[in-house]
Design an enzyme around this catalytic site. Structure first.
Site, PDB file in Angstrom:
ATOM      1  N   ASN A 105     -10.584  19.732  21.005  1.00 36.63           N
ATOM      2  CA  ASN A 105     -10.587  19.921  22.469  1.00 36.63           C
ATOM      3  C   ASN A 105     -10.380  18.639  23.268  1.00 36.63           C
ATOM      4  O   ASN A 105     -10.253  18.692  24.488  1.00 36.63           O
ATOM      5  CB  ASN A 105     -11.882  20.622  22.945  1.00 36.63           C
ATOM      6  CG  ASN A 105     -12.051  21.984  22.291  1.00 36.63           C
ATOM      7  OD1 ASN A 105     -11.142  22.808  22.363  1.00 36.63           O
ATOM      8  ND2 ASN A 105     -13.160  22.212  21.627  1.00 36.63           N
TER       9      ASN A 105
ATOM     10  N   ARG B 259     -10.179  19.648  31.157  1.00 35.12           N
ATOM     11  CA  ARG B 259     -11.353  20.264  30.562  1.00 35.12           C
ATOM     12  C   ARG B 259     -12.640  19.760  31.226  1.00 35.12           C
ATOM     13  O   ARG B 259     -12.910  18.562  31.194  1.00 35.12           O
ATOM     14  CB  ARG B 259     -11.353  19.874  29.083  1.00 35.12           C
ATOM     15  CG  ARG B 259     -12.595  20.193  28.334  1.00 35.12           C
ATOM     16  CD  ARG B 259     -12.652  19.467  27.001  1.00 35.12           C
ATOM     17  NE  ARG B 259     -13.821  19.910  26.282  1.00 35.12           N
ATOM     18  CZ  ARG B 259     -14.415  19.226  25.322  1.00 35.12           C
ATOM     19  NH1 ARG B 259     -13.908  18.075  24.926  1.00 35.12           N
ATOM     20  NH2 ARG B 259     -15.478  19.701  24.738  1.00 35.12           N
TER      21      ARG B 259
ATOM     22  N   TYR C 162     -16.312  15.368  31.771  1.00 33.16           N
ATOM     23  CA  TYR C 162     -15.472  14.429  31.013  1.00 33.16           C
ATOM     24  C   TYR C 162     -14.521  13.586  31.875  1.00 33.16           C
ATOM     25  O   TYR C 162     -13.816  12.738  31.350  1.00 33.16           O
ATOM     26  CB  TYR C 162     -14.668  15.203  29.962  1.00 33.16           C
ATOM     27  CG  TYR C 162     -15.557  15.896  28.955  1.00 33.16           C
ATOM     28  CD1 TYR C 162     -16.369  15.166  28.095  1.00 33.16           C
ATOM     29  CD2 TYR C 162     -15.597  17.294  28.874  1.00 33.16           C
ATOM     30  CE1 TYR C 162     -17.203  15.793  27.186  1.00 33.16           C
ATOM     31  CE2 TYR C 162     -16.425  17.935  27.958  1.00 33.16           C
ATOM     32  CZ  TYR C 162     -17.225  17.178  27.119  1.00 33.16           C
ATOM     33  OH  TYR C 162     -18.045  17.798  26.216  1.00 33.16           O
TER      34      TYR C 162
ATOM     35  N   ASN D 228     -14.375   9.738  17.887  1.00 28.88           N
ATOM     36  CA  ASN D 228     -14.994  10.737  18.761  1.00 28.88           C
ATOM     37  C   ASN D 228     -14.777  12.071  18.056  1.00 28.88           C
ATOM     38  O   ASN D 228     -13.714  12.700  18.197  1.00 28.88           O
ATOM     39  CB  ASN D 228     -14.382  10.746  20.164  1.00 28.88           C
ATOM     40  CG  ASN D 228     -15.143  11.698  21.081  1.00 28.88           C
ATOM     41  OD1 ASN D 228     -15.998  12.464  20.624  1.00 28.88           O
ATOM     42  ND2 ASN D 228     -14.842  11.660  22.369  1.00 28.88           N
TER      43      ASN D 228
ATOM     44  N   ALA E  70     -17.125  18.162  19.024  1.00 29.15           N
ATOM     45  CA  ALA E  70     -18.155  19.116  18.582  1.00 29.15           C
ATOM     46  C   ALA E  70     -18.482  18.977  17.086  1.00 29.15           C
ATOM     47  O   ALA E  70     -19.597  19.307  16.659  1.00 29.15           O
ATOM     48  CB  ALA E  70     -17.698  20.536  18.891  1.00 29.15           C
TER      49      ALA E  70
ATOM     50  N   ASP F 145     -19.509  13.040   4.997  1.00 24.82           N
ATOM     51  CA  ASP F 145     -19.248  12.684   3.598  1.00 24.82           C
ATOM     52  C   ASP F 145     -17.980  11.837   3.468  1.00 24.82           C
ATOM     53  O   ASP F 145     -17.921  10.922   2.636  1.00 24.82           O
ATOM     54  CB  ASP F 145     -19.117  13.948   2.733  1.00 24.82           C
ATOM     55  CG  ASP F 145     -20.458  14.612   2.476  1.00 24.82           C
ATOM     56  OD1 ASP F 145     -21.501  14.026   2.829  1.00 24.82           O
ATOM     57  OD2 ASP F 145     -20.465  15.739   1.926  1.00 24.82           O
TER      58      ASP F 145
ATOM     59  N   GLU G 198     -19.203   5.601  16.124  1.00 23.08           N
ATOM     60  CA  GLU G 198     -19.206   6.925  16.755  1.00 23.08           C
ATOM     61  C   GLU G 198     -19.190   6.734  18.264  1.00 23.08           C
ATOM     62  O   GLU G 198     -19.991   5.969  18.801  1.00 23.08           O
ATOM     63  CB  GLU G 198     -20.467   7.692  16.332  1.00 23.08           C
ATOM     64  CG  GLU G 198     -20.621   9.021  17.061  1.00 23.08           C
ATOM     65  CD  GLU G 198     -21.897   9.775  16.681  1.00 23.08           C
ATOM     66  OE1 GLU G 198     -22.439   9.563  15.575  1.00 23.08           O
ATOM     67  OE2 GLU G 198     -22.355  10.567  17.515  1.00 23.08           O
TER      68      GLU G 198
ATOM     69  N   LEU H  57     -17.611  10.339  25.272  1.00 25.02           N
ATOM     70  CA  LEU H  57     -17.400  10.118  26.710  1.00 25.02           C
ATOM     71  C   LEU H  57     -18.696  10.358  27.473  1.00 25.02           C
ATOM     72  O   LEU H  57     -19.103   9.575  28.326  1.00 25.02           O
ATOM     73  CB  LEU H  57     -16.322  11.084  27.237  1.00 25.02           C
ATOM     74  CG  LEU H  57     -14.921  10.883  26.679  1.00 25.02           C
ATOM     75  CD1 LEU H  57     -14.272  12.223  26.427  1.00 25.02           C
ATOM     76  CD2 LEU H  57     -14.086  10.060  27.619  1.00 25.02           C
TER      77      LEU H  57
ATOM     78  N   ARG I 271     -26.602  19.001  21.327  1.00 24.02           N
ATOM     79  CA  ARG I 271     -25.764  17.792  21.303  1.00 24.02           C
ATOM     80  C   ARG I 271     -26.589  16.534  20.986  1.00 24.02           C
ATOM     81  O   ARG I 271     -26.049  15.445  20.859  1.00 24.02           O
ATOM     82  CB  ARG I 271     -25.049  17.600  22.650  1.00 24.02           C
ATOM     83  CG  ARG I 271     -24.039  18.672  22.953  1.00 24.02           C
ATOM     84  CD  ARG I 271     -23.247  18.363  24.209  1.00 24.02           C
ATOM     85  NE  ARG I 271     -22.770  19.582  24.819  1.00 24.02           N
ATOM     86  CZ  ARG I 271     -21.671  20.231  24.468  1.00 24.02           C
ATOM     87  NH1 ARG I 271     -20.895  19.765  23.509  1.00 24.02           N
ATOM     88  NH2 ARG I 271     -21.321  21.357  25.062  1.00 24.02           N
TER      89      ARG I 271
HETATM   90  C1  DQA Z   1     -18.045  14.705  23.227  1.00 24.33           C
HETATM   91  C2  DQA Z   1     -19.451  15.310  23.250  1.00 24.33           C
HETATM   92  C3  DQA Z   1     -19.523  16.512  22.329  1.00 24.33           C
HETATM   93  O1  DQA Z   1     -20.838  17.087  22.371  1.00 24.33           O
HETATM   94  C4  DQA Z   1     -18.536  17.575  22.760  1.00 24.33           C
HETATM   95  O2  DQA Z   1     -18.549  18.662  21.843  1.00 24.33           O
HETATM   96  C5  DQA Z   1     -17.164  17.051  22.950  1.00 24.33           C
HETATM   97  C6  DQA Z   1     -16.980  15.727  23.553  1.00 24.33           C
HETATM   98  C7  DQA Z   1     -17.902  13.546  24.235  1.00 24.33           C
HETATM   99  O3  DQA Z   1     -16.977  12.758  24.081  1.00 24.33           O
HETATM  100  O4  DQA Z   1     -18.681  13.453  25.191  1.00 24.33           O
HETATM  101  O5  DQA Z   1     -16.184  17.744  22.708  1.00 24.33           O
HETATM  102  O6  DQA Z   1     -17.816  14.169  21.931  1.00 24.33           O
END
Ligand code: DQA
Length: 144
Positions: free
Chosen positions: A10, A17, A22, A73, A76, A86, A97, A100, A110
């Site tokens: 996504n 979106r 975001y 990133n 989800a 893994d 990691e 946004l 989350r």
């Molecule tokens: C995300 C946060 C995740 O929880 C979410 O599923 C995303 C975007 C972020 O960049 O804030 O798709 O990784």
């Protein structure tokens, strides 16, 4: 130095979106921003996005011997994917990691990251700048 930026499901929709969460910056805008910053630091980057968990796993596997660090990133999949975790463990490449949004200020589901324990560190909540901070973190990690 070569850094691989991977984007999960996504994130191709960034800009349209949930802009209140975001922002309005597209993934192409973010890539341009990171490329500009990386070029100034003489760092090579590759930037990819996939909606498929297995494709992301394959890209992490293939990064071995080709990239010095990964900025991920996982979207989800962060909260669900043992396979991504893994893969990161298997290749042993320093992985940062990023998110946004500040995932800890959002829904309970989350707050858990399955990949954070195998990552070098986590950056969340700085919008598109999380990517720039991810680049800086990857450079720092490789320099020390
Ligand atoms: C995300 C946060 C995740 O929880 C979410 O599923 C995303 C975007 C972020 O960049 O804030 O798709 O990784």
């Amino acid at each position: 130095m070569k850094i691989l930026f991977l984007n999960g499901p996504n994130l191709n929709l960034l800009g349209q979106r949930e802009p209140e969460v975001y922002g309005r910056t597209t993934l192409a805008d973010i890539e341009a921003m990171v490329r500009d910053r990386a070029a100034k630091q003489k760092v090579e980057i590759e930037f990819r996005q996939s909606n498929l968990e297995g494709e992301l796993v394959t890209w992490i596997q293939e990064a071995k011997g080709k990239f010095d660090a990964i900025v991920l990133n996982a979207a989800a999949y962060t909260h669900t994917s043992i396979a991504l975790r893994d893969a990161i463990s298997a290749v042993g490449i320093s992985t940062i990691e990023i998110h946004l949004s500040n995932v800890h200020a959002r829904e309970e589901f989350r707050h858990t990251s399955l990949i954070a324990p195998v990552c070098r560190g986590v950056i969340a909540g700085f919008g598109a700048n999380s990517y720039v901070l991810g680049l800086e973190a990857a450079i720092i990690v490789k320099a020390v």
